[in-house]
Each structure stands twice: as structure tokens, then as C-alpha cells.
Design a protein around this motif. Structure first.
Motif, mmCIF file in Angstrom:
data_model
loop_
_atom_site.group_PDB
_atom_site.id
_atom_site.type_symbol
_atom_site.label_atom_id
_atom_site.label_comp_id
_atom_site.label_asym_id
_atom_site.label_seq_id
_atom_site.Cartn_x
_atom_site.Cartn_y
_atom_site.Cartn_z
ATOM 1 N N GLY A 75 -108.239 -45.698 10.453
ATOM 2 C CA GLY A 75 -109.371 -45.038 9.823
ATOM 3 C C GLY A 75 -110.273 -44.366 10.834
ATOM 4 N N LEU A 76 -111.260 -43.675 10.321
ATOM 5 C CA LEU A 76 -112.300 -43.066 11.143
ATOM 6 C C LEU A 76 -113.618 -43.196 10.403
ATOM 7 C CD1 LEU A 76 -113.126 -39.997 9.891
ATOM 8 C CD2 LEU A 76 -110.825 -39.531 10.671
ATOM 9 N N GLY A 77 -114.703 -43.124 11.166
ATOM 10 C CA GLY A 77 -115.992 -43.296 10.528
ATOM 11 C C GLY A 77 -117.132 -42.904 11.428
ATOM 12 N N TYR A 78 -118.330 -43.216 10.972
ATOM 13 C CA TYR A 78 -119.536 -42.896 11.718
ATOM 14 C C TYR A 78 -120.515 -44.062 11.572
ATOM 15 C CZ TYR A 78 -123.388 -40.187 13.636
ATOM 16 O OH TYR A 78 -124.407 -39.745 14.434
ATOM 17 N N GLY A 79 -121.004 -44.530 12.714
ATOM 18 C CA GLY A 79 -121.922 -45.663 12.730
ATOM 19 C C GLY A 79 -121.426 -46.720 13.698
ATOM 20 N N ARG A 80 -122.211 -47.781 13.842
ATOM 21 C CA ARG A 80 -121.852 -48.834 14.793
ATOM 22 C C ARG A 80 -121.737 -50.192 14.093
ATOM 23 N NH1 ARG A 80 -121.718 -47.231 19.898
ATOM 24 N NH2 ARG A 80 -122.836 -45.341 20.491
ATOM 25 N N SER A 81 -120.681 -50.947 14.469
ATOM 26 C CA SER A 81 -120.555 -52.317 13.963
ATOM 27 C C SER A 81 -121.543 -53.239 14.641
ATOM 28 C CB SER A 81 -119.130 -52.823 14.200
ATOM 29 O OG SER A 81 -118.210 -52.119 13.417
ATOM 30 N N THR A 82 -121.939 -52.898 15.858
ATOM 31 C CA THR A 82 -122.966 -53.654 16.573
ATOM 32 C C THR A 82 -124.136 -52.705 16.821
ATOM 33 O OG1 THR A 82 -121.897 -53.083 18.681
ATOM 34 C CG2 THR A 82 -121.306 -55.189 17.676
ATOM 35 N N PHE B 202 -118.788 -48.583 2.881
ATOM 36 C CA PHE B 202 -120.141 -48.446 3.412
ATOM 37 C C PHE B 202 -120.539 -49.803 3.990
ATOM 38 C CE2 PHE B 202 -119.665 -45.345 0.033
ATOM 39 C CZ PHE B 202 -120.127 -44.189 0.638
ATOM 40 N N LEU B 203 -121.105 -49.778 5.181
ATOM 41 C CA LEU B 203 -121.352 -51.014 5.924
ATOM 42 C C LEU B 203 -122.807 -51.086 6.375
ATOM 43 C CD1 LEU B 203 -119.916 -53.529 7.258
ATOM 44 C CD2 LEU B 203 -119.727 -52.112 9.307
ATOM 45 N N LEU B 204 -123.448 -52.192 6.053
ATOM 46 C CA LEU B 204 -124.800 -52.492 6.541
ATOM 47 C C LEU B 204 -124.681 -53.594 7.576
ATOM 48 C CD1 LEU B 204 -127.901 -52.055 6.292
ATOM 49 C CD2 LEU B 204 -127.875 -53.913 4.591
ATOM 50 N N THR B 205 -125.097 -53.328 8.813
ATOM 51 C CA THR B 205 -124.913 -54.287 9.907
ATOM 52 C C THR B 205 -126.236 -54.873 10.377
ATOM 53 O OG1 THR B 205 -124.996 -52.492 11.543
ATOM 54 C CG2 THR B 205 -122.828 -53.120 10.707
ATOM 55 N N TYR B 206 -126.128 -56.091 10.894
ATOM 56 C CA TYR B 206 -127.281 -56.781 11.448
ATOM 57 C C TYR B 206 -126.868 -57.410 12.771
ATOM 58 C CZ TYR B 206 -131.082 -60.153 12.038
ATOM 59 O OH TYR B 206 -132.133 -60.854 12.540
ATOM 60 N N GLY B 207 -127.652 -57.123 13.823
ATOM 61 C CA GLY B 207 -127.355 -57.678 15.141
ATOM 62 C C GLY B 207 -127.834 -59.116 15.265
ATOM 63 N N LEU B 208 -126.883 -60.021 15.434
ATOM 64 C CA LEU B 208 -127.236 -61.454 15.519
ATOM 65 C C LEU B 208 -127.825 -61.831 16.861
ATOM 66 C CD1 LEU B 208 -124.132 -63.009 13.723
ATOM 67 C CD2 LEU B 208 -126.418 -62.672 12.790
ATOM 68 N N PHE B 209 -127.289 -61.261 17.922
ATOM 69 C CA PHE B 209 -127.708 -61.660 19.266
ATOM 70 C C PHE B 209 -128.162 -60.432 20.048
ATOM 71 C CE2 PHE B 209 -124.217 -64.466 17.911
ATOM 72 C CZ PHE B 209 -124.940 -65.643 17.802
ATOM 73 N N ARG B 210 -129.251 -60.531 20.704
ATOM 74 C CA ARG B 210 -129.763 -59.471 21.543
ATOM 75 C C ARG B 210 -130.292 -60.064 22.855
ATOM 76 N NH1 ARG B 210 -127.106 -56.764 19.336
ATOM 77 N NH2 ARG B 210 -127.435 -54.933 18.026
ATOM 78 N N LYS B 211 -130.066 -59.307 23.952
ATOM 79 C CA LYS B 211 -130.587 -59.767 25.240
ATOM 80 C C LYS B 211 -132.088 -59.612 25.282
ATOM 81 C CE LYS B 211 -126.364 -58.574 27.756
ATOM 82 N NZ LYS B 211 -125.774 -57.776 28.844
#
Length: 198
Positions: free
Chosen positions: A126-133, A189-198
Motif C-alpha cells: 500500500g501507500l499513504g500519507y501520514g505517520r504511524s509515530t 483512516f488512522l488516528l495515532t497517539y504517541g505513547l512515549f516521547r523523549k
């Protein structure tokens, strides 16, 4: 973590960057969709009650690659598994029905059970636009892809007037005609949430 909604149902994803620049991402996820609502088709004075049995459950592992460092466009490929690689339908009559001028009683119509079955192991691209992280806590992505299912196998079981026909001889012909139905398009369609951040 991401919540997805699309043509293969609702699901969840977990993703992790594999490189420091975030251009290579590994992810795993699962989606689920089911439909079994009866619909009726008028046939002469009576009706045919068709009950589909459609369950689409897919577990997918894939790798995403962002070819451009400052662009969120991505390509992805992977493999999946489905525990219900088939589509089934049950057909029964309600009242006397008519086929091409031939009237058949409800009892003589009998019951028809039909199914198409594909492979359990699937390929995906597939192809897409956006980030999983996402760079920030929340992100959004859209993805257009396709699963490779393999050629379907046709199964037809029945009682009633079909037992007096030569429909069994037509099943290999039907299966050959279905050989090109090897692909399942997917729009997510994907809504992502970052669990860990530095």
C-alpha cells in the motif's frame, strides 16, 4: 498506538520507528468487520431470503518506508493472516417463487448454502500519507492498499429442485470465472497517539 477505521472494519495498530530519522517504521495490527443482516429479493409472488455470513478479521505485520525525509508520503508492505478467509450465504424461499416463468413451491426450493474461500495467509502492499509515530502526541494518516488473497474456491450445497439439475457440472466453470477475484482493496483512516516521547 493507532485506531483505524476503513473498508476492512475497525482495528488497532502498534508502531515503532526502526531508524533515528523515523523513515522506517515497523507495525503490527488487527482489524475486524462482520455483517449478517438478511435481505430479501422478490421472485414472483414470493421472496428469497438471503442471509450473508461475512466476517473479516485480519492480523497484519508490515514495514513502512518514508522515501522523503521531510514528506509524510509512505510505501508499505507486509503479510497478514485471516481466521475467516471466506464469504458465505444462505438462501431460503418465502412463499412460492418464480424463476424465468417456472413457479416453484417454497418446499421444493429447498435450502442453498454457497461459499467462496480464499487463503488464510495474505500479502499486502500500500501507500499513504501520514505517520504511524506522530511528531507530536496526535497524528492522522490515510492509507490505500491491497491484500492478495489467492484464487477462491467455490463450495455449493443445496437441497430441493437444484438436486434435479446439472449445476454440479457448472461449479468448475464458476470457479474458473472467479479466479481473478484475488485482491481485496483497502482504504484506511488512522488516528495515532504517541505513547512515549523523549
Amino acid at each position: 498506538m493507532g485506531l483505524q477505521l476503513g473498508t476492512t472494519g475497525a482495528g488497532i495498530q502498534l508502531a515503532r520507528t526502526l531508524t533515528s530519522d523515523g523513515r522506517l517504521v515497523a507495525r503490527v495490527g488487527a482489524s475486524y468487520f462482520a455483517y449478517d443482516r438478511v435481505f430479501r429479493v422478490k421472485a414472483g409472488e414470493g421472496k428469497l431470503n438471503i442471509t450473508p455470513d461475512l466476517v473479516m478479521g485480519i492480523a497484519l505485520a508490515s514495514v513502512k518506508w518514508h522515501p522523503f525525509k521531510r514528506n509524510q508520503l509512505f510505501l508499505t508492505g507486509g503479510a497478514g493472516y485471516t481466521w475467516r478467509p471466506d464469504v458465505k450465504a444462505n438462501v431460503i424461499a418465502e412463499g412460492n417463487v418464480k424463476f424465468g416463468g417456472l413457479q416453484i413451491s417454497q418446499e421444493n426450493v429447498g435450502v442453498v448454502n454457497a461459499s467462496l474461500r480464499w487463503n488464510s495467509v495474505l500479502g499486502y502492499a500500500g501507500l499513504g500519507y501520514g505517520r504511524s509515530t506522530p511528531i507530536r502526541r496526535l497524528g492522522f494518516a490515510v492509507e490505500l492498499g491491497c491484500y492478495y488473497l489467492g484464487s477462491p474456491k467455490v463450495d455449493l450445497q443445496y437441497t430441493g429442485f437444484l438436486e434435479t439439475t446439472t449445476i454440479d457440472e457448472q461449479i468448475p466453470v464458476i470457479q474458473r470465472n472467479m479466479e481473478n477475484y484475488r485482491f481485496l482493496p483497502s482504504l484506511q483512516f488512522l488516528l495515532t497517539y504517541g505513547l512515549f516521547r523523549k
